[in-house]
Design a protein around this motif. Sequence first.
Motif, PDB file in Angstrom:
ATOM      1  N   ALA A 184       0.662  -1.296  -0.082  1.00  0.00           N
ATOM      2  CA  ALA A 184       0.096   0.225   0.313  1.00  0.00           C
ATOM      3  C   ALA A 184       0.736   1.130  -0.151  1.00  0.00           C
ATOM      4  O   ALA A 184       0.296   2.102  -0.900  1.00  0.00           O
ATOM      5  CB  ALA A 184      -0.517   0.187   1.734  1.00  0.00           C
ATOM      6  N   ALA A 185       1.456   1.274   1.310  1.00  0.00           N
ATOM      7  CA  ALA A 185       3.106   2.374   1.165  1.00  0.00           C
ATOM      8  C   ALA A 185       3.643   2.850  -0.480  1.00  0.00           C
ATOM      9  O   ALA A 185       4.016   3.721  -1.109  1.00  0.00           O
ATOM     10  CB  ALA A 185       3.955   2.462   1.932  1.00  0.00           C
ATOM     11  N   GLY A 186       4.348   1.568  -1.335  1.00  0.00           N
ATOM     12  CA  GLY A 186       4.489   1.590  -1.962  1.00  0.00           C
ATOM     13  C   GLY A 186       3.881   2.572  -3.428  1.00  0.00           C
ATOM     14  O   GLY A 186       4.719   2.364  -3.876  1.00  0.00           O
ATOM     15  N   VAL A 187       2.444   2.000  -3.249  1.00  0.00           N
ATOM     16  CA  VAL A 187       1.760   2.107  -4.296  1.00  0.00           C
ATOM     17  C   VAL A 187       1.047   3.503  -4.212  1.00  0.00           C
ATOM     18  O   VAL A 187       0.928   4.206  -5.304  1.00  0.00           O
ATOM     19  CB  VAL A 187       0.124   1.467  -4.136  1.00  0.00           C
ATOM     20  N   ALA A 188       0.920   4.127  -2.633  1.00  0.00           N
ATOM     21  CA  ALA A 188       0.905   5.448  -2.419  1.00  0.00           C
ATOM     22  C   ALA A 188       1.504   6.295  -2.812  1.00  0.00           C
ATOM     23  O   ALA A 188       1.194   7.778  -3.234  1.00  0.00           O
ATOM     24  CB  ALA A 188       0.068   5.645  -1.233  1.00  0.00           C
ATOM     25  N   LEU A 189       3.016   5.879  -3.086  1.00  0.00           N
ATOM     26  CA  LEU A 189       3.942   6.791  -2.901  1.00  0.00           C
ATOM     27  C   LEU A 189       3.736   7.426  -4.630  1.00  0.00           C
ATOM     28  O   LEU A 189       4.429   8.203  -4.793  1.00  0.00           O
ATOM     29  CB  LEU A 189       5.345   6.071  -2.731  1.00  0.00           C
ATOM     30  N   ILE A 190       4.562   6.000  -5.455  1.00  0.00           N
ATOM     31  CA  ILE A 190       4.670   6.699  -6.859  1.00  0.00           C
ATOM     32  C   ILE A 190       3.306   7.035  -7.760  1.00  0.00           C
ATOM     33  O   ILE A 190       3.507   7.673  -8.093  1.00  0.00           O
ATOM     34  CB  ILE A 190       4.962   4.776  -7.180  1.00  0.00           C
ATOM     35  N   GLU A 191       2.090   6.340  -7.239  1.00  0.00           N
ATOM     36  CA  GLU A 191       0.659   6.652  -8.113  1.00  0.00           C
ATOM     37  C   GLU A 191       0.651   7.749  -7.500  1.00  0.00           C
ATOM     38  O   GLU A 191       0.508   8.818  -9.204  1.00  0.00           O
ATOM     39  CB  GLU A 191      -0.054   5.725  -8.047  1.00  0.00           C
ATOM     40  N   PRO A 192       0.334   8.565  -6.820  1.00  0.00           N
ATOM     41  CA  PRO A 192       0.264   9.751  -6.635  1.00  0.00           C
ATOM     42  C   PRO A 192       1.045  10.774  -7.109  1.00  0.00           C
ATOM     43  O   PRO A 192       0.704  12.177  -7.500  1.00  0.00           O
ATOM     44  CB  PRO A 192      -0.010   9.605  -5.074  1.00  0.00           C
ATOM     45  N   ALA A 193       2.516  10.699  -6.788  1.00  0.00           N
ATOM     46  CA  ALA A 193       3.519  11.491  -6.945  1.00  0.00           C
ATOM     47  C   ALA A 193       3.294  11.838  -8.752  1.00  0.00           C
ATOM     48  O   ALA A 193       3.358  12.755  -8.871  1.00  0.00           O
ATOM     49  CB  ALA A 193       5.054  10.694  -6.595  1.00  0.00           C
ATOM     50  N   VAL A 194       3.550  10.723  -9.889  1.00  0.00           N
ATOM     51  CA  VAL A 194       3.352  10.447 -11.158  1.00  0.00           C
ATOM     52  C   VAL A 194       1.957  11.568 -10.773  1.00  0.00           C
ATOM     53  O   VAL A 194       2.177  12.149 -12.202  1.00  0.00           O
ATOM     54  CB  VAL A 194       2.897   9.468 -11.267  1.00  0.00           C
ATOM     55  N   ASN A 195       1.333  10.903 -10.538  1.00  0.00           N
ATOM     56  CA  ASN A 195      -0.385  12.004 -10.961  1.00  0.00           C
ATOM     57  C   ASN A 195      -0.060  12.956 -10.503  1.00  0.00           C
ATOM     58  O   ASN A 195      -1.464  14.553 -10.958  1.00  0.00           O
ATOM     59  CB  ASN A 195      -1.811  11.432 -10.234  1.00  0.00           C
ATOM     60  N   THR A 196       0.647  14.262  -9.657  1.00  0.00           N
ATOM     61  CA  THR A 196       0.479  15.358  -8.896  1.00  0.00           C
ATOM     62  C   THR A 196       0.921  15.986  -9.791  1.00  0.00           C
ATOM     63  O   THR A 196       1.345  16.787 -10.051  1.00  0.00           O
ATOM     64  CB  THR A 196       1.229  14.675  -7.754  1.00  0.00           C
ATOM     65  N   VAL A 197       1.988  15.438 -10.357  1.00  0.00           N
ATOM     66  CA  VAL A 197       3.002  15.857 -11.504  1.00  0.00           C
ATOM     67  C   VAL A 197       2.089  16.331 -12.632  1.00  0.00           C
ATOM     68  O   VAL A 197       2.055  17.606 -12.935  1.00  0.00           O
ATOM     69  CB  VAL A 197       4.264  15.393 -11.508  1.00  0.00           C
ATOM     70  N   VAL A 198       1.522  15.423 -13.005  1.00  0.00           N
ATOM     71  CA  VAL A 198       0.465  15.348 -14.548  1.00  0.00           C
ATOM     72  C   VAL A 198      -0.533  16.770 -13.597  1.00  0.00           C
ATOM     73  O   VAL A 198      -0.713  17.039 -14.391  1.00  0.00           O
ATOM     74  CB  VAL A 198      -0.009  14.212 -15.068  1.00  0.00           C
ATOM     75  N   PHE A 199      -1.449  16.390 -12.573  1.00  0.00           N
ATOM     76  CA  PHE A 199      -2.409  17.141 -12.674  1.00  0.00           C
ATOM     77  C   PHE A 199      -2.176  18.716 -12.018  1.00  0.00           C
ATOM     78  O   PHE A 199      -2.171  20.219 -13.375  1.00  0.00           O
ATOM     79  CB  PHE A 199      -2.570  16.522 -10.999  1.00  0.00           C
ATOM     80  N   TYR A 200      -0.575  19.541 -12.366  1.00  0.00           N
ATOM     81  CA  TYR A 200       0.287  20.510 -11.633  1.00  0.00           C
ATOM     82  C   TYR A 200       0.131  20.695 -13.398  1.00  0.00           C
ATOM     83  O   TYR A 200      -0.495  21.993 -13.445  1.00  0.00           O
ATOM     84  CB  TYR A 200       1.118  20.570 -11.694  1.00  0.00           C
ATOM     85  N   PHE A 201       0.023  20.372 -14.362  1.00  0.00           N
ATOM     86  CA  PHE A 201       0.797  20.508 -16.024  1.00  0.00           C
ATOM     87  C   PHE A 201      -0.822  20.864 -16.035  1.00  0.00           C
ATOM     88  O   PHE A 201      -0.940  21.383 -17.447  1.00  0.00           O
ATOM     89  CB  PHE A 201       1.415  19.134 -16.215  1.00  0.00           C
ATOM     90  N   HIS A 202      -1.331  19.840 -15.790  1.00  0.00           N
ATOM     91  CA  HIS A 202      -3.071  19.752 -16.085  1.00  0.00           C
ATOM     92  C   HIS A 202      -4.002  21.110 -16.208  1.00  0.00           C
ATOM     93  O   HIS A 202      -4.028  21.730 -17.112  1.00  0.00           O
ATOM     94  CB  HIS A 202      -4.213  18.575 -15.735  1.00  0.00           C
ATOM     95  N   GLU A 203      -3.781  21.676 -14.266  1.00  0.00           N
ATOM     96  CA  GLU A 203      -3.538  22.982 -14.697  1.00  0.00           C
ATOM     97  C   GLU A 203      -3.722  24.197 -15.613  1.00  0.00           C
ATOM     98  O   GLU A 203      -4.060  25.135 -15.840  1.00  0.00           O
ATOM     99  CB  GLU A 203      -4.032  23.300 -13.168  1.00  0.00           C
ATOM    100  N   LYS A 204      -2.062  23.808 -14.984  1.00  0.00           N
ATOM    101  CA  LYS A 204      -1.834  24.786 -16.165  1.00  0.00           C
ATOM    102  C   LYS A 204      -1.603  24.486 -17.949  1.00  0.00           C
ATOM    103  O   LYS A 204      -3.061  26.178 -18.725  1.00  0.00           O
ATOM    104  CB  LYS A 204      -0.290  24.642 -16.416  1.00  0.00           C
ATOM    105  N   ALA A 205      -2.670  23.777 -18.117  1.00  0.00           N
ATOM    106  CA  ALA A 205      -2.809  24.082 -19.441  1.00  0.00           C
ATOM    107  C   ALA A 205      -3.993  24.372 -19.103  1.00  0.00           C
ATOM    108  O   ALA A 205      -4.376  24.884 -20.461  1.00  0.00           O
ATOM    109  CB  ALA A 205      -2.822  22.301 -20.327  1.00  0.00           C
ATOM    110  N   TRP A 206      -5.371  24.250 -19.009  1.00  0.00           N
ATOM    111  CA  TRP A 206      -6.156  24.004 -18.655  1.00  0.00           C
ATOM    112  C   TRP A 206      -6.538  25.689 -18.308  1.00  0.00           C
ATOM    113  O   TRP A 206      -7.309  26.468 -18.569  1.00  0.00           O
ATOM    114  CB  TRP A 206      -7.935  23.557 -17.207  1.00  0.00           C
TER     115      TRP A 206
END
Length: 74
Positions: free
Chosen positions: A32-54
């Motif tokens: 759970a810790a491994g998945v919770a660290l990797i997947e949200p970390a990637v999605n957080t970066v993607v979200f930041y650029f998604h917000e910038k694009a919008w």
Amino acid sequence: MRDVLKTLSYGTLHFTVGFGVTYALTGEVAIAAGVALIEPAVNTVVFYFHEKAWARWPARIMKPLDFRGPAHSA
């Protein structure tokens, strides 16, 4: 600065949900810790650029929608 704080807030929520769901499914803290660290970390970066694009999307393209129906249309 607001975008950075919003991104960190989103990342924290995403980590918590990712850990909780993975732990509920596997019962394993390490997995759970491994998945919770990797997947949200990637999605957080993607979200930041998604917000910038919008934020760059021209407002004129996003016309307001009228959900009141045809009887109320101009």
